[in-house]
Design an enzyme around this catalytic site. Structure first.
Site, PDB file in Angstrom:
ATOM      1  N   GLU A 166       0.877  -1.171   0.000  1.00  0.00           N
ATOM      2  CA  GLU A 166       0.000   0.000   0.000  1.00  0.00           C
ATOM      3  C   GLU A 166       0.911   1.217   0.000  1.00  0.00           C
ATOM      4  O   GLU A 166       1.298   1.704   1.058  1.00  0.00           O
ATOM      5  CB  GLU A 166      -0.914  -0.028   1.229  1.00  0.00           C
ATOM      6  CG  GLU A 166      -2.142   0.847   1.067  1.00  0.00           C
ATOM      7  CD  GLU A 166      -1.867   2.308   1.363  1.00  0.00           C
ATOM      8  OE1 GLU A 166      -1.256   2.975   0.495  1.00  0.00           O
ATOM      9  OE2 GLU A 166      -2.263   2.768   2.422  1.00  0.00           O
ATOM     10  N   GLU A 175       3.540   8.915  -3.880  1.00  0.00           N
ATOM     11  CA  GLU A 175       4.557   8.393  -2.965  1.00  0.00           C
ATOM     12  C   GLU A 175       5.617   7.567  -3.686  1.00  0.00           C
ATOM     13  O   GLU A 175       6.403   6.863  -3.058  1.00  0.00           O
ATOM     14  CB  GLU A 175       3.898   7.551  -1.868  1.00  0.00           C
ATOM     15  CG  GLU A 175       3.072   8.383  -0.897  1.00  0.00           C
ATOM     16  CD  GLU A 175       2.481   7.552   0.216  1.00  0.00           C
ATOM     17  OE1 GLU A 175       2.926   6.399   0.417  1.00  0.00           O
ATOM     18  OE2 GLU A 175       1.568   8.049   0.896  1.00  0.00           O
TER      19      GLU A 175
END
Length: 710
Positions: A166, A175
């Site tokens: 994740e 990210e």
């Protein structure tokens, strides 16, 4: 994976620049106090940096997302069972393990081996303790480094054939997900590996709304009679703006005012199972017909995930009107009120808005082109009647306005009712013989007095705000305006007849940070004419006990999550937050529905021309609605003429009178303060109360809150 709210707004408001040194086993941080405007050395516990990092991480919000947890768990069980049914072993790699919950799910799902990696050292240490507490430490190998730094044969014995991870944010790829997946496939995974999640689809919807339009560019400033006070400079109107994401809870927008120019359009697909590397730079051209007449200012953005290989388990981040699991909610998209507490709530993956560089008027049936672009970390868009190939490169602001002002500040500058309150007072107080000193950052209101006064002096210490004001001065040919960087540049304070402020300052996070206006007044108090007029004259702080539908989850302990004991994590976060967080933090409460449980109470009053001494007040307010009290909302009202009347009061709080037992309507262009109660208190009408205490030391810029619900 990180929460926008926590990362952006929970940071200790004045801990902006930080240095540390060891003195007698203590740690000192240099911090900017927004109320005094001074850098100060503050003594902290010797592991303050560690606790601050932990408090900022915001893993709890993600773990309160039960849909996310359950669908990850279901996909792990399904894919591991399939491998075993085919006579294969399941060797799982968990990238960015956090608390270790996905790794523990893999163990419970029958994985033959599990390797987890976590680069955020405080979290890696916590994960190790959690795995031991759940008696899984001997079943999971924890590598305390980034996945891209893992060396096969040294950190991992062999490649994994199951990847669970994740590493997503509101933009999906912000990210570094592209690089992480590409590296894993090349170095850490077998050719026949299974990836959870296996695929993501990204959606965009072209829309026009008054609210989102107000967050993009400033409007013309006009007097109460309609005369032009300030025209927007051409370079600002023609600027493409900033391509950056504006993450937001789209479901809380007033969809009754949304004009959807298109249906949701799938613009990209990210195949996490692909052996071919995911491209870091792509452009997608999508042609569609305009549904309605309008000007497409905005792109609404979200994504979904196929958790399993077949795509039978899908997790969607869509707003309520486009959510595939709740098709009946699309019928509510024309309602004036947002849908409350229906679709799964999450703050770590929200929706987003992107702004069109140069929106054009369209008519129903017009053939339009949506151009979507992404690089390794972000997206940007354009809409037009022809293909917009020139916008493959990411655009940036070239007028300084969008750099100087965040989206909510632009919206505030465009608030007609708010501006009229200031202008009414200005027009009553300021004459052609007045000399005005404006003490706010990037204040167009202060600048607007140039058409009313003899002379206007604008204090503007910040470069980009100063460049904006200078462009307004030049464009509007305001020859009676002087922009200064420091109060030392004022040649004659005696001639100043009015000192005005919104007040707004770029260093402000919570509303009362703008009490810096009082500090600036103190600096020149002895130099001003005794008859000078101060606007605003006073400010008041208010508080109300509330029940949030969801916001409290960012602080609520997890306890047992999907069968795993995470109480070590709860204690870990509580300790860090107690040492590093403020009692009251900033949040845009319009995005987080809450009900009032009692009457609004005034907890503090500040007089700006008497900004000294110690102010302390306390009291008790009765709870008048039975519910679970999980927060206290706090905001500031600024009284322009000191009469405390609605027509001359500018509020940073509710936009309508607060009704006990009903949802509060909050100003969408400011962040309010909120004290979140981690363990909600069950309260009963007539039997419960909220005790409060506020202490304010103006000269020290120190304000302390204490709340107790019982």
């Amino acid at each position: 994976m990180f929460s926008r709210s926590l990362l952006k707004f929970c940071v200790k408001p004045w801990n902006l620049v930080k240095f540390s040194r060891n003195m007698s086993e203590s740690l000192f941080t240099q911090s900017l106090n927004p109320i005094t405007g001074k850098n100060e050395w503050v003594a902290q516990v010797d592991d303050y940096d560690y606790h601050q990092e932990v408090a900022r991480a915001a893993f709890a919000d993600m773990l309160h997302d039960s849909e996310r947890n359950q669908k990850y768990y279901a996909a792990l069980k399904k894919e591991i069972a399939k491998l075993h049914a085919d006579g294969k072993e399941a060797h799982v790699l968990d990238i960015g393990t956090g608390t270790g919950i996905l790794s523990m799910m893999a163990v419970k799902s029958g994985a033959d081996s599990v390797t987890a990696c976590e680069a955020f050292m405080p979290m890696a240490i916590c994960a190790e303790k959690i795995m031991k507490e759940n008696k899984m430490w001997d079943k999971i190998k924890l590598i305390k480094k980034r996945s891209t730094d893992i060396i096969l044969g040294e950190d991992m014995d062999k490649k994994a054939n199951v990847l669970v991870t994740e590493v997503f944010d509101t933009e999906l790829i912000g990210e570094g997900a592209i690089g992480i997946f590409n590296h894993a496939h090349k170095h850490l995974l077998t050719d026949d590996c299974v990836v959870i999640p296996s695929l993501s689809r990204v959606y965009a919807q072209v829309a026009e709304t008054p609210q989102t339009a107000s967050w993009d560019k400033p409007k013309m400033f006009a007097s109460l009679d309609g005369d032009v006070l300030l025209q927007t400079p051409k370079e600002i109107l023609e600027c493409k703006g900033e391509a950056g994401v504006h993450d937001i809870q789209l479901s809380q927008l007033n969809t009754g005012q949304c004009n959807f120019i298109s249906e949701p359009i799938q613009i990209f697909e990210f195949d996490f199972m692909s052996k071919t590397p995911i491209l870091e730079n792509r452009t997608n051209i999508a042609k569609f017909q305009a549904k309605t007449h309008g000007t497409p200012f905005s792109i609404f953005f979200w994504w979904d995930l196929n958790m399993d290989v077949e795509g039978e388990i899908v997790l969607s981040c869509a707003p309520y009107w486009a959510h595939p699991d709740f098709p009946e909610l699309s019928k509510l998209a024309s309602k004036d009120k947002p849908v409350q507490n229906v679709i799964p709530w999450r703050d770590h993956w929200m929706q987003a808005i992107y702004y069109i560089p140069k929106p054009q008027m369209v008519n129903p049936g017009d053939e339009l082109v949506l151009t979507s672009n992404h690089d390794e970390y972000s997206f940007w868009f354009d809409v037009g009647k022809t293909e917009l190939s020139e916008n493959i490169k990411r655009y940036t602001c070239n007028c300084s306005f969008h750099i100087a002002n965040c989206r909510s500040r632009i919206g505030q500058l465009n608030q007609s009712l708010r501006n009229k309150k200031y202008l009414r007072i200005f027009e009553e107080e300021i004459t052609k013989s007045s000399v005005v000193l404006s003490l706010s950052d990037g204040s167009l209101l202060g600048l607007s007095t140039a058409k009313m006064a003899k002379e206007v002096i604008c204090l503007e210490a910040h470069r980009f705000s100063r460049e904006c004001l200078e462009s307004y001065v030049k464009s509007n040919k305001l020859e009676n305006v002087k922009i200064i960087k420091s109060l030392d540049e004022v040649e004659n304070f005696e001639k100043i007849t009015h000192v005005v402020a919104e007040p707004y300052f770029t260093t402000s996070i919570v509303p009362w940070d703008s009490f810096y206006f009082g500090t600036l007044l103190n600096q020149i108090k002895g130099k001003l004419n005794e008859k000078v007029t101060i606007l605003p004259k006073t400010a008041r702080l208010f508080a109300v006990p509330v029940e949030f539908l969801d916001l409290h989850k960012i602080r609520t302990p997890l306890g047992i999550c999907e069968g795993f004991d995470l109480r070590i994590f709860d204690k870990f976060i509580d300790t860090a937050s107690e040492l590093a967080d403020q009692v009251v933090e900033a949040q845009p409460l319009w995005e987080y529905p809450c009900k009032a449980l009692g009457e609004v109470v005034e907890v503090l009053q500040v007089n700006f021309d008497e900004f000294e001494g110690i102010l302390e007040r306390s009291g008790v307010v009765d709870i008048q609605y039975s519910a679970k009290c999980n927060g206290i909302a706090v905001w500031a009202d600024f009284d322009l003429d000191g009469t405390n009347k609605p027509k001359s009061t500018v509020s940073t709080g509710p936009t309508e009178p607060v009704v006990v037992g009903s949802f509060i309507n909050w100003d969408v262009n400011v962040r309010q303060g909120v004290h979140i109660i981690p363990n909600p208190v069950t309260v009963t009408k007539g039997c419960s109360s909220m005790a409060w205490k506020v202490t304010f030391k103006p000269l020290q810029g120190d304000i302390k809150f204490s709340f107790k619900v019982q």
